[in-house]
Write a protein that holds these residues in place. Sequence first.
Motif, PDB file in Angstrom:
ATOM      1  N   ILE A 124      79.231  91.296  44.565  1.00  0.00           N
ATOM      2  CA  ILE A 124      80.678  91.273  44.817  1.00  0.00           C
ATOM      3  C   ILE A 124      81.438  91.797  43.603  1.00  0.00           C
ATOM      4  O   ILE A 124      82.394  92.562  43.734  1.00  0.00           O
ATOM      5  CB  ILE A 124      81.136  89.853  45.180  1.00  0.00           C
ATOM      6  N   LEU A 125      80.979  91.371  42.445  1.00  0.00           N
ATOM      7  CA  LEU A 125      81.629  91.863  41.228  1.00  0.00           C
ATOM      8  C   LEU A 125      81.496  93.381  41.128  1.00  0.00           C
ATOM      9  O   LEU A 125      82.453  94.085  40.786  1.00  0.00           O
ATOM     10  CB  LEU A 125      81.008  91.186  40.004  1.00  0.00           C
ATOM     11  N   GLU A 126      80.308  93.882  41.418  1.00  0.00           N
ATOM     12  CA  GLU A 126      80.086  95.329  41.366  1.00  0.00           C
ATOM     13  C   GLU A 126      80.997  96.051  42.346  1.00  0.00           C
ATOM     14  O   GLU A 126      81.605  97.073  42.013  1.00  0.00           O
ATOM     15  CB  GLU A 126      78.625  95.655  41.693  1.00  0.00           C
ATOM     16  N   GLU A 127      81.075  95.510  43.537  1.00  0.00           N
ATOM     17  CA  GLU A 127      81.931  96.126  44.556  1.00  0.00           C
ATOM     18  C   GLU A 127      83.367  96.199  44.062  1.00  0.00           C
ATOM     19  O   GLU A 127      84.036  97.214  44.180  1.00  0.00           O
ATOM     20  CB  GLU A 127      81.860  95.306  45.850  1.00  0.00           C
ATOM     21  N   ASN A 133      88.245  99.088  37.873  1.00  0.00           N
ATOM     22  CA  ASN A 133      87.449  98.524  36.783  1.00  0.00           C
ATOM     23  C   ASN A 133      88.236  97.619  35.845  1.00  0.00           C
ATOM     24  O   ASN A 133      87.723  97.171  34.832  1.00  0.00           O
ATOM     25  CB  ASN A 133      86.724  99.611  36.005  1.00  0.00           C
ATOM     26  N   THR A 134      89.491  97.391  36.170  1.00  0.00           N
ATOM     27  CA  THR A 134      90.222  96.311  35.500  1.00  0.00           C
ATOM     28  C   THR A 134      90.891  95.460  36.570  1.00  0.00           C
ATOM     29  O   THR A 134      91.159  95.933  37.660  1.00  0.00           O
ATOM     30  CB  THR A 134      91.309  96.835  34.539  1.00  0.00           C
ATOM     31  N   LEU A 135      91.157  94.233  36.212  1.00  0.00           N
ATOM     32  CA  LEU A 135      91.755  93.317  37.177  1.00  0.00           C
ATOM     33  C   LEU A 135      93.088  92.811  36.657  1.00  0.00           C
ATOM     34  O   LEU A 135      93.218  92.514  35.467  1.00  0.00           O
ATOM     35  CB  LEU A 135      90.841  92.108  37.388  1.00  0.00           C
ATOM     36  N   VAL A 154      84.964  85.835  35.076  1.00  0.00           N
ATOM     37  CA  VAL A 154      85.206  87.108  35.750  1.00  0.00           C
ATOM     38  C   VAL A 154      85.739  88.124  34.743  1.00  0.00           C
ATOM     39  O   VAL A 154      85.299  89.279  34.708  1.00  0.00           O
ATOM     40  CB  VAL A 154      86.212  86.920  36.905  1.00  0.00           C
ATOM     41  N   GLU A 155      86.641  87.664  33.919  1.00  0.00           N
ATOM     42  CA  GLU A 155      87.218  88.531  32.900  1.00  0.00           C
ATOM     43  C   GLU A 155      86.135  89.080  31.968  1.00  0.00           C
ATOM     44  O   GLU A 155      86.076  90.282  31.692  1.00  0.00           O
ATOM     45  CB  GLU A 155      88.231  87.710  32.096  1.00  0.00           C
ATOM     46  N   VAL A 156      85.284  88.188  31.522  1.00  0.00           N
ATOM     47  CA  VAL A 156      84.202  88.594  30.618  1.00  0.00           C
ATOM     48  C   VAL A 156      83.252  89.559  31.312  1.00  0.00           C
ATOM     49  O   VAL A 156      82.825  90.554  30.718  1.00  0.00           O
ATOM     50  CB  VAL A 156      83.436  87.357  30.115  1.00  0.00           C
ATOM     51  N   TRP A 157      82.973  89.260  32.563  1.00  0.00           N
ATOM     52  CA  TRP A 157      82.067  90.144  33.284  1.00  0.00           C
ATOM     53  C   TRP A 157      82.645  91.554  33.348  1.00  0.00           C
ATOM     54  O   TRP A 157      81.943  92.526  33.109  1.00  0.00           O
ATOM     55  CB  TRP A 157      81.813  89.628  34.705  1.00  0.00           C
ATOM     56  N   PHE A 158      83.922  91.660  33.608  1.00  0.00           N
ATOM     57  CA  PHE A 158      84.538  92.985  33.686  1.00  0.00           C
ATOM     58  C   PHE A 158      84.563  93.666  32.317  1.00  0.00           C
ATOM     59  O   PHE A 158      84.362  94.872  32.223  1.00  0.00           O
ATOM     60  CB  PHE A 158      85.948  92.882  34.281  1.00  0.00           C
ATOM     61  N   GLN A 159      84.806  92.893  31.302  1.00  0.00           N
ATOM     62  CA  GLN A 159      84.762  93.480  29.954  1.00  0.00           C
ATOM     63  C   GLN A 159      83.394  94.068  29.677  1.00  0.00           C
ATOM     64  O   GLN A 159      83.262  95.211  29.223  1.00  0.00           O
ATOM     65  CB  GLN A 159      85.070  92.409  28.898  1.00  0.00           C
ATOM     66  N   ARG A 162      82.641  97.160  31.758  1.00  0.00           N
ATOM     67  CA  ARG A 162      83.286  98.369  31.246  1.00  0.00           C
ATOM     68  C   ARG A 162      82.527  98.898  30.039  1.00  0.00           C
ATOM     69  O   ARG A 162      82.345 100.100  29.880  1.00  0.00           O
ATOM     70  CB  ARG A 162      84.744  98.073  30.874  1.00  0.00           C
ATOM     71  N   ALA A 163      82.092  97.983  29.213  1.00  0.00           N
ATOM     72  CA  ALA A 163      81.335  98.396  28.021  1.00  0.00           C
ATOM     73  C   ALA A 163      80.038  99.083  28.428  1.00  0.00           C
ATOM     74  O   ALA A 163      79.657 100.102  27.853  1.00  0.00           O
ATOM     75  CB  ALA A 163      81.054  97.188  27.140  1.00  0.00           C
ATOM     76  N   ARG A 164      79.370  98.528  29.414  1.00  0.00           N
ATOM     77  CA  ARG A 164      78.111  99.136  29.860  1.00  0.00           C
ATOM     78  C   ARG A 164      78.342 100.510  30.460  1.00  0.00           C
ATOM     79  O   ARG A 164      77.582 101.454  30.210  1.00  0.00           O
ATOM     80  CB  ARG A 164      77.424  98.223  30.880  1.00  0.00           C
ATOM     81  N   THR A 165      79.406 100.599  31.240  1.00  0.00           N
ATOM     82  CA  THR A 165      79.726 101.894  31.843  1.00  0.00           C
ATOM     83  C   THR A 165      79.978 102.940  30.768  1.00  0.00           C
ATOM     84  O   THR A 165      79.489 104.069  30.845  1.00  0.00           O
ATOM     85  CB  THR A 165      80.979 101.775  32.729  1.00  0.00           C
ATOM     86  N   LYS A 166      80.708 102.528  29.787  1.00  0.00           N
ATOM     87  CA  LYS A 166      81.045 103.468  28.720  1.00  0.00           C
ATOM     88  C   LYS A 166      79.796 103.882  27.949  1.00  0.00           C
ATOM     89  O   LYS A 166      79.620 105.058  27.605  1.00  0.00           O
ATOM     90  CB  LYS A 166      82.061 102.827  27.773  1.00  0.00           C
ATOM     91  N   LEU A 167      78.977 102.915  27.699  1.00  0.00           N
ATOM     92  CA  LEU A 167      77.736 103.205  26.976  1.00  0.00           C
ATOM     93  C   LEU A 167      76.875 104.202  27.750  1.00  0.00           C
ATOM     94  O   LEU A 167      76.341 105.166  27.201  1.00  0.00           O
ATOM     95  CB  LEU A 167      76.965 101.908  26.757  1.00  0.00           C
ATOM     96  N   LYS A 168      76.798 103.965  29.038  1.00  0.00           N
ATOM     97  CA  LYS A 168      75.997 104.845  29.879  1.00  0.00           C
ATOM     98  C   LYS A 168      76.571 106.260  29.870  1.00  0.00           C
ATOM     99  O   LYS A 168      75.845 107.246  29.768  1.00  0.00           O
ATOM    100  CB  LYS A 168      75.961 104.297  31.307  1.00  0.00           C
ATOM    101  N   GLN A 169      77.887 106.329  29.991  1.00  0.00           N
ATOM    102  CA  GLN A 169      78.543 107.630  29.986  1.00  0.00           C
ATOM    103  C   GLN A 169      78.290 108.332  28.653  1.00  0.00           C
ATOM    104  O   GLN A 169      78.068 109.538  28.613  1.00  0.00           O
ATOM    105  CB  GLN A 169      80.036 107.451  30.229  1.00  0.00           C
TER     106      GLN A 169
END
Length: 285
Positions: A124-127, A133-135, A154-159, A162-169
């Motif tokens: 659900i969080l991924e969806e 990508n921010t709430l 939830v806030e921490v999970w999104f943080q 985002r960090a993981r996404t950026k790292l991957k990019q």
Amino acid sequence: MVDKDDDLGLSLALKCPEALPQRPLNLFVQKKALCSDAFHASETRAYLRGIDVNRAPTMADCEDVGVSSPNSTISSISGKRNDRETNEEENENENEIESSEEDAGGTGDTVRKKLRLSKEQSAILEETFKEHNTLNPKQKLALAKQLNLRPRQVEVWFQNRRARTKLKQTEVDCEYLKRCCENLTEENRRLQKEVQELRTLKLSPQLYMHMNPPTTLTMCPSCERVAVASASSSAPSPSPASNPLAAAPHFPLGPHQHRPMPIAGPWAGAASMRHRPFDAHGTRS
DNA sequence: GACGTACCCTGAGTTACATCA
DNA sequence: CATGATGTAACTCAGGGTACG
């Protein structure tokens, strides 16, 4: 405050990873409320030890107990602007959760348990993250409610997401740049080799002595230079040898061909041959 | 309007725990 | 079983933006 609702698709277009901001260490910046939070951090941690976070959160776990970063309700409770709408909702959410004194560290033991989100929660969080990508606070609360988590979680999970996404990019970008570099290196090598072959030809008189005498001067339409001996041997302008990439446009493979010019001498011949097509062995075609 | 202060949010970096090979 | 590697939840800190007096 900016409403983040309509912002940000999933893509963090980190097109220039090396341009990531460097943080200057500014010790003189006035920071509010951080000292006390930092001061309480160790206490908080000790307090947390023994709390099982792999269960539905309890009041004892909630931020108002002191388990939080400065971003959390600790600072907002005493907030001036008091977006109390948000906090009230958070508290309301928290109030649904049963309190558990024992879990809150009755033993005084020091173990920071770590939550593992269930697959369903993660999904659900991924969806949600795919959608935005921010709430905003309302979304955060709704999601927390839906997942039976604290808004802070939830806030921490999104943080972190985002960090993981950026790292991957960043990794993807690095890979791309690496390949670019390899290609350029290969191209450079190829051009260096070509220059070497041209030099070899230049030093072999018999090669150019049998050439048909050129009848006209030629000029390169790109650089607008007549292939004169002195120019090719002493001019500081970029040459294929010194700057293969810059010279590349002067060596088109297609229609850009030159006729020979009536200049005698080894370098003159080489100069004119500079624009002649060669086969793979460096011989004239 | 400029300024100072308080608050909120976020990114970056770090820590610590859980899990797995 | 012990151990190192890895993933990630949770944390700290600094900086930027906004509201308000």
